[in-house]
Design a protein around this motif. Structure first.
Motif, mmCIF file in Angstrom:
data_model
loop_
_atom_site.group_PDB
_atom_site.id
_atom_site.type_symbol
_atom_site.label_atom_id
_atom_site.label_comp_id
_atom_site.label_asym_id
_atom_site.label_seq_id
_atom_site.Cartn_x
_atom_site.Cartn_y
_atom_site.Cartn_z
ATOM 1 N N SER A 24 61.627 41.148 31.819
ATOM 2 C CA SER A 24 61.018 40.431 30.695
ATOM 3 C C SER A 24 59.661 39.854 31.072
ATOM 4 C CB SER A 24 61.962 39.311 30.228
ATOM 5 O OG SER A 24 61.373 38.561 29.208
ATOM 6 N N LEU A 25 59.565 39.284 32.258
ATOM 7 C CA LEU A 25 58.295 38.732 32.728
ATOM 8 C C LEU A 25 57.246 39.827 32.890
ATOM 9 C CD1 LEU A 25 59.708 36.244 35.378
ATOM 10 C CD2 LEU A 25 58.595 35.619 33.218
ATOM 11 N N ALA A 26 57.654 40.967 33.419
ATOM 12 C CA ALA A 26 56.727 42.087 33.582
ATOM 13 C C ALA A 26 56.284 42.615 32.223
ATOM 14 C CB ALA A 26 57.384 43.204 34.398
ATOM 15 N N PHE A 27 57.224 42.695 31.285
ATOM 16 C CA PHE A 27 56.883 43.189 29.951
ATOM 17 C C PHE A 27 55.872 42.281 29.259
ATOM 18 C CE2 PHE A 27 57.388 42.939 25.374
ATOM 19 C CZ PHE A 27 57.088 44.245 25.007
ATOM 20 N N PHE A 60 52.194 43.299 28.240
ATOM 21 C CA PHE A 60 51.817 43.246 26.824
ATOM 22 C C PHE A 60 50.537 42.438 26.642
ATOM 23 C CE2 PHE A 60 52.062 41.378 22.568
ATOM 24 C CZ PHE A 60 52.205 42.523 21.797
ATOM 25 N N TRP A 61 50.493 41.267 27.262
ATOM 26 C CA TRP A 61 49.272 40.439 27.217
ATOM 27 C C TRP A 61 48.092 41.230 27.768
ATOM 28 C CZ3 TRP A 61 47.453 35.103 27.138
ATOM 29 C CH2 TRP A 61 48.257 34.247 26.409
ATOM 30 N N GLY A 62 48.292 41.851 28.931
ATOM 31 C CA GLY A 62 47.207 42.580 29.577
ATOM 32 C C GLY A 62 46.641 43.680 28.699
ATOM 33 N N LEU A 63 47.513 44.497 28.141
ATOM 34 C CA LEU A 63 47.053 45.588 27.281
ATOM 35 C C LEU A 63 46.367 45.060 26.027
ATOM 36 C CD1 LEU A 63 50.046 48.086 27.611
ATOM 37 C CD2 LEU A 63 47.750 48.289 28.611
ATOM 38 N N LEU A 64 46.940 44.035 25.426
ATOM 39 C CA LEU A 64 46.354 43.455 24.223
ATOM 40 C C LEU A 64 44.963 42.895 24.502
ATOM 41 C CD1 LEU A 64 46.866 42.768 21.226
ATOM 42 C CD2 LEU A 64 47.756 40.577 22.004
ATOM 43 N N LEU A 65 44.813 42.225 25.622
ATOM 44 C CA LEU A 65 43.528 41.606 25.947
ATOM 45 C C LEU A 65 42.469 42.623 26.365
ATOM 46 C CD1 LEU A 65 44.814 38.435 27.787
ATOM 47 C CD2 LEU A 65 43.826 38.567 25.494
ATOM 48 N N ASN A 83 38.719 40.132 29.096
ATOM 49 C CA ASN A 83 38.951 41.265 30.009
ATOM 50 C C ASN A 83 39.516 40.800 31.345
ATOM 51 O OD1 ASN A 83 38.187 43.206 28.228
ATOM 52 N ND2 ASN A 83 36.179 43.572 29.115
ATOM 53 N N THR A 84 39.011 39.692 31.856
ATOM 54 C CA THR A 84 39.511 39.161 33.130
ATOM 55 C C THR A 84 40.966 38.738 32.989
ATOM 56 O OG1 THR A 84 37.283 38.413 33.673
ATOM 57 C CG2 THR A 84 39.091 37.473 34.960
ATOM 58 N N TRP A 85 41.269 38.036 31.900
ATOM 59 C CA TRP A 85 42.665 37.668 31.627
ATOM 60 C C TRP A 85 43.530 38.919 31.552
ATOM 61 C CZ3 TRP A 85 45.263 33.273 31.844
ATOM 62 C CH2 TRP A 85 44.586 32.063 31.702
ATOM 63 N N TRP A 104 43.120 41.941 32.931
ATOM 64 C CA TRP A 104 43.358 42.556 34.245
ATOM 65 C C TRP A 104 44.313 41.717 35.093
ATOM 66 C CZ3 TRP A 104 43.011 47.356 34.915
ATOM 67 C CH2 TRP A 104 42.047 48.102 34.229
ATOM 68 N N ILE A 105 44.177 40.399 35.026
ATOM 69 C CA ILE A 105 45.103 39.526 35.764
ATOM 70 C C ILE A 105 46.532 39.778 35.314
ATOM 71 C CG2 ILE A 105 45.861 37.117 36.018
ATOM 72 C CD1 ILE A 105 42.838 36.360 36.036
ATOM 73 N N MET A 106 46.717 39.882 34.011
ATOM 74 C CA MET A 106 48.069 40.066 33.482
ATOM 75 C C MET A 106 48.622 41.459 33.822
ATOM 76 S SD MET A 106 48.521 37.113 32.471
ATOM 77 C CE MET A 106 50.000 37.009 31.513
ATOM 78 N N LEU A 107 47.786 42.486 33.786
ATOM 79 C CA LEU A 107 48.258 43.822 34.170
ATOM 80 C C LEU A 107 48.616 43.886 35.652
ATOM 81 C CD1 LEU A 107 46.051 46.375 32.208
ATOM 82 C CD2 LEU A 107 48.460 45.803 31.849
ATOM 83 N N ILE A 108 47.830 43.240 36.486
ATOM 84 C CA ILE A 108 48.135 43.193 37.918
ATOM 85 C C ILE A 108 49.435 42.425 38.153
ATOM 86 C CG2 ILE A 108 47.367 42.230 40.141
ATOM 87 C CD1 ILE A 108 44.461 42.941 39.149
ATOM 88 N N LEU A 109 49.609 41.316 37.442
ATOM 89 C CA LEU A 109 50.843 40.542 37.559
ATOM 90 C C LEU A 109 52.043 41.379 37.131
ATOM 91 C CD1 LEU A 109 52.298 37.862 38.100
ATOM 92 C CD2 LEU A 109 51.789 37.226 35.727
ATOM 93 N N SER A 110 51.903 42.113 36.037
ATOM 94 C CA SER A 110 52.983 42.968 35.554
ATOM 95 C C SER A 110 53.317 44.050 36.581
ATOM 96 C CB SER A 110 52.582 43.602 34.219
ATOM 97 O OG SER A 110 53.591 44.464 33.760
ATOM 98 N N ALA A 111 52.287 44.719 37.098
ATOM 99 C CA ALA A 111 52.503 45.785 38.078
ATOM 100 C C ALA A 111 53.147 45.251 39.355
ATOM 101 C CB ALA A 111 51.178 46.473 38.402
ATOM 102 N N ALA A 112 52.709 44.089 39.811
ATOM 103 C CA ALA A 112 53.292 43.493 41.024
ATOM 104 C C ALA A 112 54.746 43.118 40.797
ATOM 105 C CB ALA A 112 52.480 42.271 41.452
ATOM 106 N N THR A 113 55.055 42.613 39.619
ATOM 107 C CA THR A 113 56.437 42.238 39.294
ATOM 108 C C THR A 113 57.329 43.473 39.295
ATOM 109 O OG1 THR A 113 55.658 40.368 37.967
ATOM 110 C CG2 THR A 113 57.919 41.087 37.600
ATOM 111 N N VAL A 114 56.871 44.543 38.674
ATOM 112 C CA VAL A 114 57.648 45.784 38.633
ATOM 113 C C VAL A 114 57.783 46.385 40.037
ATOM 114 C CG1 VAL A 114 57.649 48.180 37.798
ATOM 115 C CG2 VAL A 114 57.124 46.304 36.225
ATOM 116 N N ALA A 115 56.688 46.425 40.778
ATOM 117 C CA ALA A 115 56.728 46.990 42.133
ATOM 118 C C ALA A 115 57.678 46.208 43.026
ATOM 119 C CB ALA A 115 55.326 47.009 42.742
ATOM 120 N N GLY A 116 57.613 44.902 42.957
ATOM 121 C CA GLY A 116 58.496 44.081 43.774
ATOM 122 C C GLY A 116 59.953 44.252 43.412
#
Length: 130
Positions: A18-21, A25-30, A53-55, A57-69
């Motif tokens: 849920s956190l990754a989603f 979602f925020w990242g793609l929307l922004l 845009n900075t927000w 990218w931060i959110m997409l990186i956070l999502s990817a890190a959450t999924v990877a972890g």
């Protein structure tokens, strides 16, 4: 195939998924051409902090890190993503509260911060066999 699907589902943790989603979602929307932060007064504080845009990218990186972890079972990445998630969602909740205390948004994102912190503690307990 069935065995691989079961393994994948077993690794997907509901809170972390849920956190990754929501971060994704925020990242793609922004990152879309839409003027997300300009759409309402509740978001004016966000633009004063960082560009959309900075927000994004931060959110997409956070999502990817959450999924990877979570899926890769990388303990340190998982914990770092959950800790970062706690602070980011708390910060977002604070910005929404500053923008409009009558909104339910700040409470929802405060909930994400609490879930992130709970998952951070639980992952640490699992790592140390508690």
């Amino acid at each position: 195939m069935h065995k691989q699907l079961r393994k994948f589902i077993h690794r997907c943790k509901p809170v972390e998924s849920s956190l990754a989603f929501i971060a994704g979602f925020w990242g793609l929307l922004l990152l879309t051409p839409l003027d997300t932060f300009g759409a309402g007064a509740d978001y004016t504080k966000f633009l004063k902090t960082l560009p959309e845009n900075t927000w994004g990218w931060i959110m997409l990186i956070l999502s990817a890190a959450t999924v990877a972890g979570m899926l890769g079972r990388y303990y340190h990445i998982r914990r770092a993503a959950l800790l970062a998630s706690t602070f980011i969602w708390f910060f977002i909740s604070s910005l929404l509260f500053a923008g409009n205390q009558a909104s339910t948004g700040w409470g929802a994102y405060l909930n994400y911060a609490l879930l992130s912190s709970w998952a951070y503690v639980k992952v640490g307990e699992q790592r140390h066999g508690r």
